[in-house]
Scaffold this motif. Structure first.
Motif, mmCIF file in Angstrom:
data_model
loop_
_atom_site.group_PDB
_atom_site.id
_atom_site.type_symbol
_atom_site.label_atom_id
_atom_site.label_comp_id
_atom_site.label_asym_id
_atom_site.label_seq_id
_atom_site.Cartn_x
_atom_site.Cartn_y
_atom_site.Cartn_z
ATOM 1 N N GLY B 215 0.802 -1.209 0.000
ATOM 2 C CA GLY B 215 0.000 0.000 0.000
ATOM 3 C C GLY B 215 0.839 1.266 0.000
ATOM 4 N N LEU B 216 2.117 1.160 0.353
ATOM 5 C CA LEU B 216 3.017 2.319 0.343
ATOM 6 C C LEU B 216 3.998 2.227 -0.828
ATOM 7 C CD1 LEU B 216 3.775 2.557 4.161
ATOM 8 C CD2 LEU B 216 2.495 4.216 2.801
ATOM 9 N N ILE B 217 4.568 1.038 -0.988
ATOM 10 C CA ILE B 217 5.431 0.770 -2.137
ATOM 11 C C ILE B 217 4.655 -0.179 -3.043
ATOM 12 C CG2 ILE B 217 7.613 -0.274 -2.883
ATOM 13 C CD1 ILE B 217 8.819 0.557 -0.201
ATOM 14 N N ASP B 218 4.606 0.134 -4.332
ATOM 15 C CA ASP B 218 3.731 -0.638 -5.223
ATOM 16 C C ASP B 218 4.413 -1.844 -5.839
ATOM 17 O OD1 ASP B 218 1.307 1.025 -5.125
ATOM 18 O OD2 ASP B 218 2.659 2.553 -5.896
ATOM 19 N N MET B 219 5.733 -1.778 -5.996
ATOM 20 C CA MET B 219 6.452 -2.908 -6.575
ATOM 21 C C MET B 219 7.912 -2.806 -6.148
ATOM 22 S SD MET B 219 6.478 -4.275 -10.521
ATOM 23 C CE MET B 219 7.550 -3.060 -11.291
ATOM 24 N N ILE B 220 8.521 -3.961 -5.914
ATOM 25 C CA ILE B 220 9.937 -4.031 -5.553
ATOM 26 C C ILE B 220 10.694 -4.702 -6.699
ATOM 27 C CG2 ILE B 220 11.628 -5.148 -4.024
ATOM 28 C CD1 ILE B 220 10.282 -3.203 -2.326
ATOM 29 N N VAL B 221 11.823 -4.117 -7.079
ATOM 30 C CA VAL B 221 12.712 -4.747 -8.052
ATOM 31 C C VAL B 221 14.054 -4.974 -7.377
ATOM 32 C CG1 VAL B 221 13.760 -4.590 -10.337
ATOM 33 C CG2 VAL B 221 11.557 -3.486 -9.923
ATOM 34 N N PRO B 222 14.403 -6.235 -7.099
ATOM 35 C CA PRO B 222 15.743 -6.504 -6.573
ATOM 36 C C PRO B 222 16.733 -6.597 -7.721
ATOM 37 C CG PRO B 222 14.460 -8.528 -6.610
ATOM 38 C CD PRO B 222 13.593 -7.449 -7.204
#
Lengths: 434, 434
Positions: B215-222
């Motif tokens: 809800g705060l960060i929409d997607m993570i890319v490692p």
């Protein structure tokens, strides 16, 4: 109504002795994934034939399904389920015919699998295509409506996905009978019964095991009330397609046609108050000259209005709103009403309180309409239309597996295309990379 | 090389006194999301101008960036980092110019935001469009390569997304200097610096807070090695765009052109052994007549081969494979080799062992090629081409944020389009739902 006892081959795999919830889900998932590899190879016509066979099997199994349903209803009555819960649970000949018809209708929807999204030839001669493929194994977690068993299975099957169903305990016998009939229909055209599986136990730990079965279940769709969706969203490690709230706004802009504003607001709230696309907050522009008429139309139709101070000044029947009202999905004949100072204030209110489901503006000003369409960050944004149109059928999608408010993959009403993903196909003639 | 001390306005927000990792991430995310609302309203030309300003600011800040980098390199040498780690960390004038050039190149890529995916007019006159929009706030978690700071920020900004960067401790000063310069460039054209933020602490608990900030960060890319990706995938509640393994297969079909087979296999393995698209398993059809030549080509090029019994019979230099070899991504001049009995056996091997990244067939038989393209369930499937083409640049995407093997949202090489989602825009003329 007379119910006859008709034997149905039970297609529900049992729990093995000593099998943990995780082991059970892993076993069902492996079987489902193996069946899905068969589904992925079927043509559009073969999948349509399978759905028609499933519909026919549902009709043939009417006595067994209604008998199983009668057991569920009797148990529900004994347990003291409410009238509306019993109504959602209860099947009769007409309702079952409706379920079979719906399965047949899905057979006539266009198959998204195999569609080429785009293609390009690279300077080195490689030809690249992005092609739609099924997602894989879809988990459906639902409550007391046994029609979901057939509806969800039909949409998954049409799009080449296997399905693992986990229904509510109230509908256990009904779901088993529907799943058995559906699977029998699939087998009659050579498709493995494991393409549609039902979790064979009501152990709640199995739900937890499904939600964390990353790599085994590809997507979870919860179908039910807010507490179910909230639990699924909180616990899932598998991607979830869902919406938690439908806190939908309608903003009546200064340049709105007054009669259109009255009708759209009335329909958005009162046509059906219990659906997720129903308006929950009305925003009235200070410069809109006929706010009293819009408000009176809703009050006269029996809607309770809760307003801020400026809204309350429009009609003595409007109650005071508390801070919570701006974040409440009533799903009832209750509406929060705020008066806002222009488009920017409306956009700010919506940004702060929308659940990103559906928000609408009524205006005759094209520039205001385009700003609203571009700047409101919801799955569905509307101009001069009732938010109750937020529905897969109304969008021409034929049917919907659900409405999603997440930001990735499919959004808004999700139907067959949302049950697919894509792969890149690359066709070369011996190219090596320099 | 002489390094001068040049002051750079530090754009990295500090940790507030007593602020928990969760509170810190929430605060940065709120600031980033507010900045993203500004980005979402920018035109294609405005975003291109911003990227050119960022590139110019990176060039202007060269002394400060190289000084900061020299501090990181000195600390890395003192810590005993390996030569290859130091090489990934080290910047010089040429490398920094390359980073600035890459940012400028992203400015010239077509902007996906605002593209209409499809549109339809319903019988009731409602006009529906699906329009591409930014995803929102993207979290990038990466290791020691400071160029990721600018590359990822540029791709996110081009697609209207704000970015929250969390780099490795080895590159802390370099990342701060690059982020400060980039943000200064954005501010020079009126874009809030919070569009590109860097986590101001190396506290590892902040990574955990980012991974669970649904809800705060929409997607993570490692961006980094396998252990980083595995941790992110295991702990994330936010959607993750990534691939864990690239266990890529090349299957030499009976009807393969022998010389094409030799060249494609050699290139797929040996062009660069350390990239995710490198072949890790070679499948040789029993009916392919020149298996010895293909195998000898790899051995002669210095590749270690580990084979099953039938593969070992092809060349005495082939070592025996263990069960683990079929599931190992070597990222080195090592290859597992199996002999398979036809297309179905190859498909079964790939289904059992592929990481669903890239798999290829070499064949002159169109029917076999089409079966392979349709039945191999990987993000990228290839015919008669080296798997080393699995790359956003080679696919014509201009650049890539990463390669994804998940089943939802974007798959394979992911560039600007994969950093967008869509909304439904509905234009009416006062329609209410019957």
């Amino acid at each position: 109504m007379t119910v006859q006892t008709t034997p149905v081959a039970d297609k529900v795999a049992d729990v093995a002795a000593g099998e943990s919830p995780e082991d059970l889900v892993a076993r069902l998932a492996r079987d489902g994934r193996a069946a899905q590899r068969v589904l992925a190879r079927l043509s559009e016509a073969q999948k349509a034939e399978a759905l028609r066979a499933a519909a026919a099997a549902l009709r043939t199994a009417e006595p067994a399904i209604l008998e199983a349903n009668a057991r569920d209803v009797a148990a529900g009555e004994a347990k003291g389920l409410t009238g509306s819960m019993l109504d959602r649970l209860r099947l009769d000949s007409d309702r079952l015919a409706g379920i079979a018809d719906a399965v047949e209708q899905v057979a006539s929807l266009p198959d998204p699998v195999g569609q080429v999204i785009d293609e390009v030839e690279r300077p080195n001669g490689l030809r690249l295509s992005r092609v739609r493929i099924p997602i894989g194994l879809i988990g459906i977690i639902y409550e007391s409506r046994p029609n979901v068993t057939a509806d969800a299975a039909a949409l998954c099957l049409r799009s080449g996905n296997a399905v693992l169903l986990r229904g509510g305990s109230e509908a256990l016998h009904s779901n088993r009978a529907i799943q058995a009939a559906f699977a029998t229909g699939l087998e009659s055209v050579g498709i493995p019964a494991a393409a549609i599986q039902l979790v064979p136990t009501q152990d709640r730990a199995v739900v937890g095991a499904m939600l964390t079965a990353a790599g085994l279940i590809d997507m979870i769709v919860p179908r039910g009330g807010k507490s179910l969706v909230a639990r699924v969203q909180a616990d899932a490690r598998v991607p979830v397609l869902a919406h938690l709230d439908g806190i939908c706004h309608t903003y009546i802009h200064a340049a709105a046609d007054p009669e259109m504003a009255r009708q759209v607001a009335l329909n958005a709230k009162m046509r059906r108050t219990g659906i997720c696309g129903a308006m929950e907050t009305l925003l009235l522009d200070t410069q809109f000259p006929e706010a009293e008429t819009v408000v009176a139309g809703l009050l006269d139709a029996g809607c309770e209005l809760r307003g801020d101070a400026r809204a309350q000044a429009l009609d003595p029947r409007i109650l005071p709103a508390s801070g919570e009202d701006w974040d409440t999905e009533y799903l009832d004949a209750v509406l929060s009403v705020a008066v806002v100072d222009g488009l920017d204030a409306a956009l700010d209110h919506i940004a702060a309180h929308s659940s990103h489901h559906t928000d609408a503006i009524v205006t005759g000003d094209d520039a205001a309409a385009e700003r609203f369409l571009n700047e409101v960050d919801s799955a569905i944004v509307m101009v001069n239309a009732s938010s109750q149109f937020a529905d897969g059928g109304e969008f021409g999608l034929g049917a919907e597996i659900g409405i999603a408010t997440g930001r990735l993959h499919a959004r808004g009403p999700v139907a067959l295309e949302g049950l697919t993903t894509y792969k890149w196909q690359v066709r070369g003639s011996g190219q090596t990379r320099p």
